[in-house]
Design a protein around this motif. Structure first.
Motif, PDB file in Angstrom:
ATOM      1  N   LEU A 369       0.791  -1.074  -0.134  1.00 41.61           N
ATOM      2  CA  LEU A 369       0.009  -0.105   0.222  1.00 41.61           C
ATOM      3  C   LEU A 369       0.856   1.224   0.032  1.00 41.61           C
ATOM      4  N   ARG A 370       2.179   1.167   0.615  1.00 41.29           N
ATOM      5  CA  ARG A 370       2.913   2.357   0.813  1.00 41.29           C
ATOM      6  C   ARG A 370       3.410   2.780  -0.682  1.00 41.29           C
ATOM      7  N   GLU A 371       3.959   1.658  -1.327  1.00 41.27           N
ATOM      8  CA  GLU A 371       4.471   1.616  -2.568  1.00 41.27           C
ATOM      9  C   GLU A 371       3.202   2.333  -3.582  1.00 41.27           C
ATOM     10  N   SER A 372       1.927   1.867  -3.614  1.00 39.76           N
ATOM     11  CA  SER A 372       1.095   2.154  -4.491  1.00 39.76           C
ATOM     12  C   SER A 372       0.970   3.576  -4.282  1.00 39.76           C
ATOM     13  N   ALA A 373       0.687   4.090  -3.009  1.00 39.54           N
ATOM     14  CA  ALA A 373       0.603   5.356  -2.571  1.00 39.54           C
ATOM     15  C   ALA A 373       1.613   6.248  -3.101  1.00 39.54           C
ATOM     16  N   SER A 374       2.832   5.777  -2.913  1.00 43.79           N
ATOM     17  CA  SER A 374       4.035   6.796  -3.352  1.00 43.79           C
ATOM     18  C   SER A 374       3.859   6.722  -5.026  1.00 43.79           C
ATOM     19  N   ASN A 375       3.416   5.710  -5.528  1.00 42.80           N
ATOM     20  CA  ASN A 375       3.492   5.700  -6.900  1.00 42.80           C
ATOM     21  C   ASN A 375       2.333   6.676  -7.531  1.00 42.80           C
ATOM     22  N   LEU A 376       1.148   6.617  -6.768  1.00 48.80           N
ATOM     23  CA  LEU A 376       0.008   7.435  -6.938  1.00 48.80           C
ATOM     24  C   LEU A 376       0.422   8.691  -6.725  1.00 48.80           C
ATOM     25  N   SER A 377       0.913   9.177  -5.771  1.00 51.37           N
ATOM     26  CA  SER A 377       1.325  10.379  -5.446  1.00 51.37           C
ATOM     27  C   SER A 377       2.253  11.093  -6.354  1.00 51.37           C
ATOM     28  N   SER A 378       3.153  10.296  -6.856  1.00 48.14           N
ATOM     29  CA  SER A 378       4.122  10.615  -7.849  1.00 48.14           C
ATOM     30  C   SER A 378       3.682  10.945  -9.108  1.00 48.14           C
ATOM     31  N   SER A 379       2.625  10.165  -9.679  1.00 52.56           N
ATOM     32  CA  SER A 379       2.015  10.119 -10.978  1.00 52.56           C
ATOM     33  C   SER A 379       1.160  11.301 -10.862  1.00 52.56           C
ATOM     34  N   ALA A 380       0.471  11.605  -9.765  1.00 53.31           N
ATOM     35  CA  ALA A 380      -0.441  12.803  -9.526  1.00 53.31           C
ATOM     36  C   ALA A 380       0.160  14.108  -9.989  1.00 53.31           C
ATOM     37  N   VAL A 381       1.492  13.992  -9.138  1.00 52.02           N
ATOM     38  CA  VAL A 381       2.185  15.144  -9.329  1.00 52.02           C
ATOM     39  C   VAL A 381       2.605  15.391 -10.843  1.00 52.02           C
TER      40      VAL A 381
END
Lengths: 527, 417
Positions: A369-381
């Motif tokens: 979940l942490r990894e997907s959250a960091s991926n998601l936030s980086s892609s949103a940025v």
């Protein structure tokens, strides 16, 4: 060993398109095993949640929780339940396959929930009810009851593999005894429980028993504590009605010395005519009483043996479910729990291992979940999405939020627990060390068990010649053998002359062949 | 500043970096999949969730286990300043449980500013440790036990391990036990009741892959382009470095070096020699530095010894080799001379010397330890009759002959027989 399944192959996502047509029905052809009670639970939804919430409020964690008040999870659950009823028409498939036992699924991002969950699954948390050990507890309890009622001494030997609940059951029996003695109006026995590893000197055990029996009497210098106790037990008590002593000796095999004197004396204490101690010994070996206490058999006072067998798959599953029942959320997919129970029961039947594996499965989920959250936030940025397109992203996010520990997480956790690091290490060794291992495999193929370094060097040079690689010098060969020795792959003996040191392989030749089979170069070498 | 002083400053910087394990381990610990992140996550989750944990770090010597552990512990000490107590034990020093408990008590006293008495017994020390664990658990402080050379603790009765792990099984204590070992099968060495209490978490430290090695080299050798360094020199240096790293011959040198031992420690030692061999005259690192470093590390001392021998000594060595190949297990100077004579007879060599001269060069070979006597007693027997054996291997002898400046061809032919 199940291979590491990718996150995308989670069983939940497969089911979603099937369910979208019939939102209100529960399809009986569900791939996952759903209990037939599911329908009932769903209609009684709020009622069930309330009772679970109240039990959660009672059960407070003794340690500091980051969500300090115990009321806050209750509020979350109420919100969740109201959300559930709103959204039943909107996204029913998601709720359907998460709701195996009628409880809401947990929020893996809530730290309070995670700490409560990990505490429920921790080895040191003693559950309030000890399941699957009722027979054994009853036997021990009956034995102690008989001893106290008849005011007779006796000895009992509890044995079993590690992690089968011996010490835990003893604690429960002790509590029961105290309650029962109070109820019956009998004198409650003095409890002395000690771990034999903490004794600096083995005969200290007698001074501890002395201290319990006669706390006010000072030990005379002339007689040892053992003799004191023996004297005490061979005379009629002046003050009748003194308490019995219940002695629980954990890890009894630490008391075994060459002449087995201490162990004998300890068990013989129960054979004296006016002895007042009930001795319970706990150890791992089944035949400790037979092997180390033969004299007792001739005196016809062998200790009774209670064997704690290793847990079976059903027992492990039941214990895990019992621990998780106290929590008001669903955390594990039922098949994941079953996989864990099956594997651990087949390996050792050790409950600690099962709990460890469950905890590491939770950590794998957290990591994902942490990894997907960091991926998601980086892609949103990275890319600014226009507003209507953020809705599916949030939908995806929400879907992941209610993720429970599935079979793939459990499979990864099990493989981490049971995998030996040897194959990975061999595959990542530098090339010349791998060639040394190939030379060793070829050398020992003929049936020889060990050799000297000089011979292995010759074999290694042959391998190098056949593959057209220049061999390294003797000094480097020796240091590489030393490195392999440090890692536990080879075993080197001692000798003044380096070339005559004895050497043998500590790992299976089949492991080496398996590890190197992917590289054609080594396949040819090992031919 | 002058060019020379810039070069000197660069050299100092590189040497400082190579001696600092934290700096070396950083580029390998960046990814979330690295051992550093996993270790840090495990320890920090034990601290925040107040539960007990145990973990084992396993890997060959020099693969950075202690460096990663120190990095993780330093970061955690900064993040949670008052909630961690650190106890360090080493298996080579403290494998006996009396010593171990004394050391634990001493370190606990130091941390919490209590007085430690040397007269305390084993019982006192173990009671003290259990009491401290309970107190720290109530105060929400975590005690981290670091056990270095863990396989040494697994010898004997393993009482220390049992006491530690049993103390961790109670609800009141908050402790983390981290074991560091280079043996892969260290958990097979534990008794089964200790293995049952020790969680199965293992972090395997594997040698870095080729891409990781490239990243590490770039990280170590790139000069900083900020104000601490003159900008033009640094930019030029970094440009030449990039060219060097992309060169195929350079990659070959590095991979042939890592074929022997691919741990990070080994690589760092090599890089240190490279920097030491870098002369200040040439302002930048070049391929030649790496090549000469490789050859200085991969020296064959006996082969170089052979290069300094005289031709007669070479003849003697080759004759001894022929005798050994003929499976004559023990031979002495007389048999060597017989072989020498037969070689001279069959091949009509020009190098035929008298008995005394041969004996003298034989003795010189003994002094140089290229050959030696097989028995250590010297019971009045003269040199000619005592059995001798070769101390150089055939491969080394062949290599030495090949690199000899003017080796007679007959010797090489004799070697091939």
């Amino acid at each position: 060993m199940p291979s590491i399944a990718a996150c995308n192959s989670s069983p939940h996502k497969v089911m979603v398109p099937v369910k979208s047509e019939k939102p209100s029905e529960i399809s009986p052809s569900n791939a996952q095993s759903t209990t037939p009670q599911k329908r009932k639970l769903r209609s009684n939804g709020p009622l069930v949640q309330e009772t679970l919430v109240s039990s959660l409020v009672k059960r407070k964690s003794p340690r500091r929780c980051l969500n300090s008040s115990p009321i806050s999870p209750a509020i979350e659950i109420e919100k969740d339940s109201s959300k559930q009823q709103e959204k039943t028409c909107e996204i029913p498939p998601k709720k359907l396959h998460d709701n195996f036992t009628g409880k809401p699924s947990w929020n893996p991002r809530d730290i309070g929930q995670i700490s409560a969950l990990k505490e429920a699954l921790h080895v040191s948390t003693a559950p309030s009810v000890v399941v699957c050990r009722e027979d054994e507890q009853k036997r021990i309890f009956d034995f102690c009851k008989a001893c106290i009622e008849q005011e007779k001494a006796g000895s009992l030997y509890v044995c079993g593999c590690p992690g089968t609940g011996k010490s835990l059951s003893m604690e429960k029996v002790k509590q029961h005894l105290v309650d029962w003695a109070k109820e019956m109006g009998l004198k409650c026995p003095d409890m002395l429980s000690m771990n034999c590893t903490s004794l600096a000197n083995i005969s200290e055990i007698f001074s501890k028993i002395m201290g319990k029996n006669l706390p006010r009497k000072r030990i005379n210098g002339s007689a040892s504590p053992l003799q004191h106790i023996q004297n005490l037990y061979s005379q009629q008590q002046q003050s009748s009605g003194s308490n019995m002593t219940l002695i629980v000796a954990d890890e009894l095999d630490y008391l075994i010395t060459k002449d087995r004197g201490v162990l004998h004396d300890l068990f013989m204490l129960t054979t004296f005519p006016f002895s007042r101690c009930i001795l319970i010994g706990i150890a791992n070996a089944i035949d400790l009483a037979d092997r180390f206490l033969p004299r007792l058999q001739s005196m016809n006072c062998k200790p009774m043996v209670v064997n704690f067998r290793a847990y079976s798959k059903d027992q492990i599953l039941r214990i895990l479910k019992e621990r998780l029942m106290a929590l008001p959320w669903t955390v594990f997919h039922p098949q994941a729990l079953e996989l864990c129970a099956r594997k651990v029961a087949a390996a050792s039947g050790d409950m600690r291992k099962a709990l460890c594996v469950c905890r590491s499965a939770i950590e794998i989920l957290e990591g994902e979940l942490r990894e997907s959250a960091s991926n998601l936030s980086s892609s949103a940025v990275e890319n600014e999405l226009p507003h209507p397109q953020t809705a599916p992203a949030c939908e995806f996010f929400k879907k992941q939020e209610s993720m429970i520990v599935g079979i793939d997480h459990m499979a990864v956790a099990l493989s981490k627990a049971y995998r030996s690091p040897i194959v990975d290490t061999i595959q990542s060794l530098p090339q010349h060390q791998q060639m040394i291992l190939c030379a060793a495999v070829k050398f020992f193929r003929g049936g020889k068990k060990d050799t000297v370094i000089g011979e292995l060097n010759k074999s290694y040079i042959d391998v190098c010649k056949s593959t057209m690689i220049p061999p390294v010098g003797v000094l480097e060969f020796l240091s590489m053998c030393q490195v392999l020795n440090d890692q536990g792959i080879l075993k080197l003996g001692q000798c003044r002359d380096d070339k005559l040191r004895r050497l043998n392989l500590k790992i299976d030749a089949a492991d080496i062949t398996f590890a190197l089979q992917g590289v054609r170069f080594f396949r040819n070498c090992l031919q | 500043m002058g060019f020379q002083s810039q070069v000197e400053k660069a050299k100092n910087l590189l040497r400082t970096r190579l001696c600092n394990p934290n700096f070396i381990i950083k580029p390998l610990s960046d990814s979330p999949d690295s051992n550093y992140c996993k270790l840090k996550f495990t320890i920090s989750s034990s601290i925040t969730e107040a539960c007990n944990n145990s973990i084992l770090l396993v890997g060959p010597r020099g693969s950075g286990k202690i460096a990663v552990l120190e990095l993780a512990l330093n970061d955690l000490l900064q993040e949670y300043p008052d909630t961690i107590s650190l106890i360090r034990l080493n298996g080579l020093l403290h494998s006996d449980e009396n010593c171990a408990f004394k050391e634990i008590a001493k370190q606990l006293c130091l941390e919490h500013h209590l007085l430690f008495s040397k007269m305390s017994s084993f019982d006192d020390n173990s009671q003290f440790m259990i009491a401290m664990l309970r107190e720290c658990g109530l105060a929400h402080k975590t005690i981290i036990f670091t056990l270095d050379e863990f396989d040494q603790f697994a010898q004997g009765k393993q009482r220390l391990l049992y006491s530690l792990l049993d103390a961790m099984n109670t609800v009141t204590s908050q402790a983390v036990v981290i074991g560091v070992s280079c043996r892969l099968d260290v958990d097979q060495l534990l008794e089964k009741r200790i293995r049952s209490r020790f969680s199965h978490r293992k972090l395997l430290f594997l040698p870095p892959s080729k891409e990781d090695v490239q990243r590490l080299l770039e990280h170590v050798f790139s000069l900083p382009t900020d104000s601490s360094f003159p900008h033009d020199y640094a930019a030029q240096f970094n440009g030449k470095l990039q060219n060097l790293l992309a060169d195929d011959r350079f990659k070959e040198i590095i991979s042939s070096y890592l074929d022997l031992n691919s741990t990070i420690n080994h690589l760092v030692r090599f890089l240190f020699i490279v920097v030491s061999l870098w002369e200040s005259k040439s302002g930048f690192l070049s391929l030649e530095n790496f090549k000469s470093a490789l050859s200085s590390i991969q020296r064959q001392p006996k082969q170089e010894c052979i290069k300094d021998c005289s031709i007669l000594e070479l003849y003697i060595l080759v004759c001894m080799k022929r005798l050994e190949v003929k499976e004559q297990n023990s031979y002495n100077f007389n048999s060597v001379m017989k072989e020498y004579r037969s070689v001279h007879d069959s091949f009509q060599t020009s190098d035929y010397y008298a008995w005394d001269v041969c004996l003298r060069s034989f003795e010189r070979l003994i002094q140089r330890e290229l050959i030696c006597f097989t028995d250590n007693r010297a019971h009045g027997q003269s040199v000619e009759f005592r059995p001798v054996k070769l101390l150089v291997s055939y491969v080394e002898l062949q290599g030495g002959l090949k690199s000899y400046r003017s080796c007679p061809i007959i010797l090489q032919k004799l070697m091939d027989h």
